[in-house]
Design an enzyme around this catalytic site. Structure first.
Site, PDB file in Angstrom:
ATOM      1  N   SER A 165       0.795  -1.235   0.000  1.00 38.83           N
ATOM      2  CA  SER A 165       0.000   0.000   0.000  1.00 38.83           C
ATOM      3  C   SER A 165       0.824   1.281   0.000  1.00 38.83           C
ATOM      4  O   SER A 165       0.304   2.349  -0.322  1.00 38.83           O
ATOM      5  CB  SER A 165      -0.953   0.008   1.192  1.00 38.83           C
ATOM      6  OG  SER A 165      -0.230  -0.060   2.416  1.00 38.83           O
ATOM      7  N   THR A 176      -2.524  -6.224  -1.150  1.00 40.85           N
ATOM      8  CA  THR A 176      -3.301  -5.520  -0.132  1.00 40.85           C
ATOM      9  C   THR A 176      -4.778  -5.511  -0.507  1.00 40.85           C
ATOM     10  O   THR A 176      -5.144  -5.743  -1.663  1.00 40.85           O
ATOM     11  CB  THR A 176      -2.836  -4.056   0.002  1.00 40.85           C
ATOM     12  OG1 THR A 176      -2.996  -3.396  -1.264  1.00 40.85           O
ATOM     13  CG2 THR A 176      -1.383  -3.985   0.434  1.00 40.85           C
ATOM     14  N   ASP A 236     -23.159   0.182   6.461  1.00 38.43           N
ATOM     15  CA  ASP A 236     -22.566   0.150   5.123  1.00 38.43           C
ATOM     16  C   ASP A 236     -23.649   0.538   4.121  1.00 38.43           C
ATOM     17  O   ASP A 236     -24.324  -0.317   3.556  1.00 38.43           O
ATOM     18  CB  ASP A 236     -22.010  -1.240   4.806  1.00 38.43           C
ATOM     19  CG  ASP A 236     -21.059  -1.215   3.609  1.00 38.43           C
ATOM     20  OD1 ASP A 236     -21.387  -0.542   2.616  1.00 38.43           O
ATOM     21  OD2 ASP A 236     -19.992  -1.868   3.666  1.00 38.43           O
ATOM     22  N   ARG A 280      -8.004   3.120   7.131  1.00 37.41           N
ATOM     23  CA  ARG A 280      -7.198   4.164   6.504  1.00 37.41           C
ATOM     24  C   ARG A 280      -7.191   5.395   7.407  1.00 37.41           C
ATOM     25  O   ARG A 280      -8.236   5.806   7.926  1.00 37.41           O
ATOM     26  CB  ARG A 280      -7.752   4.532   5.128  1.00 37.41           C
ATOM     27  CG  ARG A 280      -7.471   3.485   4.053  1.00 37.41           C
ATOM     28  CD  ARG A 280      -5.986   3.437   3.710  1.00 37.41           C
ATOM     29  NE  ARG A 280      -5.674   2.538   2.612  1.00 37.41           N
ATOM     30  CZ  ARG A 280      -5.300   1.278   2.753  1.00 37.41           C
ATOM     31  NH1 ARG A 280      -5.222   0.741   3.972  1.00 37.41           N
ATOM     32  NH2 ARG A 280      -4.995   0.532   1.700  1.00 37.41           N
ATOM     33  N   ASP A 304      -4.357   2.463  14.579  1.00 33.27           N
ATOM     34  CA  ASP A 304      -3.337   1.703  13.860  1.00 33.27           C
ATOM     35  C   ASP A 304      -2.943   2.436  12.580  1.00 33.27           C
ATOM     36  O   ASP A 304      -1.855   2.212  12.061  1.00 33.27           O
ATOM     37  CB  ASP A 304      -3.869   0.303  13.511  1.00 33.27           C
ATOM     38  CG  ASP A 304      -2.870  -0.492  12.689  1.00 33.27           C
ATOM     39  OD1 ASP A 304      -1.744  -0.711  13.189  1.00 33.27           O
ATOM     40  OD2 ASP A 304      -3.199  -0.892  11.550  1.00 33.27           O
ATOM     41  N   GLU A 309       0.839   9.124   6.605  1.00 31.46           N
ATOM     42  CA  GLU A 309       1.899   8.157   6.899  1.00 31.46           C
ATOM     43  C   GLU A 309       2.997   8.273   5.843  1.00 31.46           C
ATOM     44  O   GLU A 309       2.702   8.440   4.658  1.00 31.46           O
ATOM     45  CB  GLU A 309       1.328   6.735   6.892  1.00 31.46           C
ATOM     46  CG  GLU A 309       0.293   6.471   7.962  1.00 31.46           C
ATOM     47  CD  GLU A 309      -0.342   5.083   7.829  1.00 31.46           C
ATOM     48  OE1 GLU A 309       0.129   4.258   6.998  1.00 31.46           O
ATOM     49  OE2 GLU A 309      -1.327   4.814   8.546  1.00 31.46           O
ATOM     50  N   HIS A 314       0.305   0.873  11.556  1.00 28.77           N
ATOM     51  CA  HIS A 314      -0.380   0.318  10.389  1.00 28.77           C
ATOM     52  C   HIS A 314       0.001  -1.153  10.207  1.00 28.77           C
ATOM     53  O   HIS A 314       0.371  -1.594   9.116  1.00 28.77           O
ATOM     54  CB  HIS A 314      -0.039   1.122   9.129  1.00 28.77           C
ATOM     55  CG  HIS A 314      -1.033   0.942   8.016  1.00 28.77           C
ATOM     56  ND1 HIS A 314      -1.251   1.890   7.049  1.00 28.77           N
ATOM     57  CD2 HIS A 314      -1.874  -0.086   7.706  1.00 28.77           C
ATOM     58  CE1 HIS A 314      -2.168   1.467   6.194  1.00 28.77           C
ATOM     59  NE2 HIS A 314      -2.561   0.254   6.577  1.00 28.77           N
ATOM     60  N   GLY A 347      -3.068  -5.598   9.912  1.00 33.92           N
ATOM     61  CA  GLY A 347      -3.169  -6.687   8.950  1.00 33.92           C
ATOM     62  C   GLY A 347      -1.869  -7.431   8.734  1.00 33.92           C
ATOM     63  O   GLY A 347      -1.736  -8.190   7.764  1.00 33.92           O
ATOM     64  N   TYR A 348      -0.904  -7.253   9.626  1.00 30.25           N
ATOM     65  CA  TYR A 348       0.439  -7.774   9.409  1.00 30.25           C
ATOM     66  C   TYR A 348       0.705  -9.147  10.007  1.00 30.25           C
ATOM     67  O   TYR A 348       1.854  -9.493  10.287  1.00 30.25           O
ATOM     68  CB  TYR A 348       1.469  -6.773   9.959  1.00 30.25           C
ATOM     69  CG  TYR A 348       2.088  -5.908   8.894  1.00 30.25           C
ATOM     70  CD1 TYR A 348       1.334  -5.429   7.839  1.00 30.25           C
ATOM     71  CD2 TYR A 348       3.426  -5.532   8.940  1.00 30.25           C
ATOM     72  CE1 TYR A 348       1.893  -4.620   6.863  1.00 30.25           C
ATOM     73  CE2 TYR A 348       4.001  -4.727   7.977  1.00 30.25           C
ATOM     74  CZ  TYR A 348       3.226  -4.272   6.937  1.00 30.25           C
ATOM     75  OH  TYR A 348       3.786  -3.473   5.968  1.00 30.25           O
TER      76      TYR A 348
END
Length: 371
Positions: free
Chosen positions: A45, A67, A147, A209, A233, A238, A255, A258-259
């Site tokens: 990303s 991603t 949503d 984001r 996060d 960034e 960030h 998702g790691y």
């Protein structure tokens, strides 16, 4: 075939080595001059893929991002130049959902509340929001989904709430892409007005984001005494984030929600499969055969699942306080990107098998994601 890939993509050599020559790069430092002979470009990303980056790459035929988000990709340019594009939707959705679960058990312990008594508002019901919803359902934790885009299709059978209803939830967790156009843009969705409406008893979590929250408005409100608990996060601008916000966060990370090893590697695998399809080649590699055995591969529990057992179980696999501590210690010295680049291995719940003697709890634990 000349393949260039982000150095933070695990198992890239194992998946793509058979196709040709591989060259790793720093995702934020990649330039057009580096890619003169590139035929395949694999990014994450932090790399902006557009005409400026690819102007010197006449042989490029495939671009992939490992991603979920694609806001860093100029898809129109790729399409106009007959460059095949692929992303990895949902690759790290489980990882992000488990990040949120870990933050909840940590804050429940810190502030002496039961997670089972709280209502969670999930903003964004795509891949990540859905995985979080599934885990909350497994635990019997009440939650609401917002949503409007999915709701408008009429094709989703789930019940959707209004934004106003979400803002009344005890915990608000954000899982939307960054968008600036359309009926429901997410850029600064949580602006000064929305942020001002939150109370000291609420928790706001952003693991999607950074631009979804107006960071400067948030900082100003915090400096003025805003008591809402924050878990950040992701950050605006960034890696040049508003460091003044860090002391106001309950949990702050670089960030990395998702790691997980599985989350990142899943993205690599998805791009491998996409390239195999483009080249009409049968895949002969799989993620299952590459992942190592977890250091905590099996655990036995006795008793019914409650706050204490859930706390111990989640922290045993992933305690988000580790990442918060690393962030606070290193961000001022080594910087945001260094933390991401040197991120220590982290496994998902599924890497650990749980044996439990209570049948109801066994179902809950397995639906939460444990093997």
């Amino acid at each position: 075939m000349k393949i260039y890939y982000d150095e933070n993509m695990p198992y890239a050599a194992e998946f793509f080595g058979e196709f040709g020559t591989l060259t790793a790069f720093n995702g934020r430092e990649l330039s057009a001059d580096t890619l003169i002979d590139a035929e395949v470009l694999l990014v994450r990303s932090i790399t902006q893929v557009n005409e400026n980056l690819l102007k010197n790459s006449p042989n490029i035929k495939f671009v992939g991002t490992a991603t979920i988000g694609v806001d860093h990709i100029d898809q129109a340019y790729l399409s106009n130049n007959q460059i095949t594009f692929s992303s990895a939707p949902g690759c790290n959705a489980i990882s992000v959902a488990e990040y949120v679960i870990s933050t909840l058990v940590i804050l429940a312990e810190r502030y002496c509340f039961s997670v089972f008594d709280k209502t969670v508002g999930i903003v964004g019901a795509g891949n990540t929001g859905s995985r979080l919803s599934e885990k909350l359902t497994a635990l019997g934790i009440q939650h609401k989904l917002y949503d409007p885009i999915l709701a408008a299709t009429g094709e989703d059978s789930r019940v959707f709430s209004s934004f106003e209803d979400i803002l009344q939830c005890d915990i608000i967790s954000l899982h939307v892409p960054k968008t600036t156009t359309g009926l429901y843009p997410t850029h600064h969705m949580f602006d000064q007005t929305v942020l001002s409406s939150l109370t000291e008893d609420q928790i706001l979590i952003n693991a999607c984001r950074g631009e979804v929250i107006d960071n400067q408005a948030l900082l100003l409100l915090k400096q003025q005494g805003m008591k809402t608990k924050l878990v950040l996060d992701v950050w605006e601008n960034e890696p040049n984030i508003a460091e003044a916000l860090i002391p106001f966060c309950e949990i702050s990370t670089a960030h990395i929600a998702g790691y997980s090893l599985e989350g990142k590697a899943r993205g690599t695998e998805m791009l491998y499969l996409a390239l195999c399809e483009l080249l009409n080649k049968k895949p002969n590699q799989s993620l299952e055969g590459l992942l190592p055995k977890s250091t905590i591969s099996q655990v036995e529990l006795h008793g019914r699942l409650n706050d204490v057992i859930l706390n111990q179980l989640v922290k045993m696999v992933y305690d988000v306080r580790r990442d918060d501590g690393i962030f606070r210690q290193q961000v001022y010295i080594n910087g945001f990107d260094y933390i991401r680049k040197t991120y220590p291995a982290r496994r998902e719940f599924s890497a650990t098998k749980v044996l439990i003697n209570d049948e109801q709890s066994k179902t809950q634990v397995h639906e939460l994601g444990f093997s």
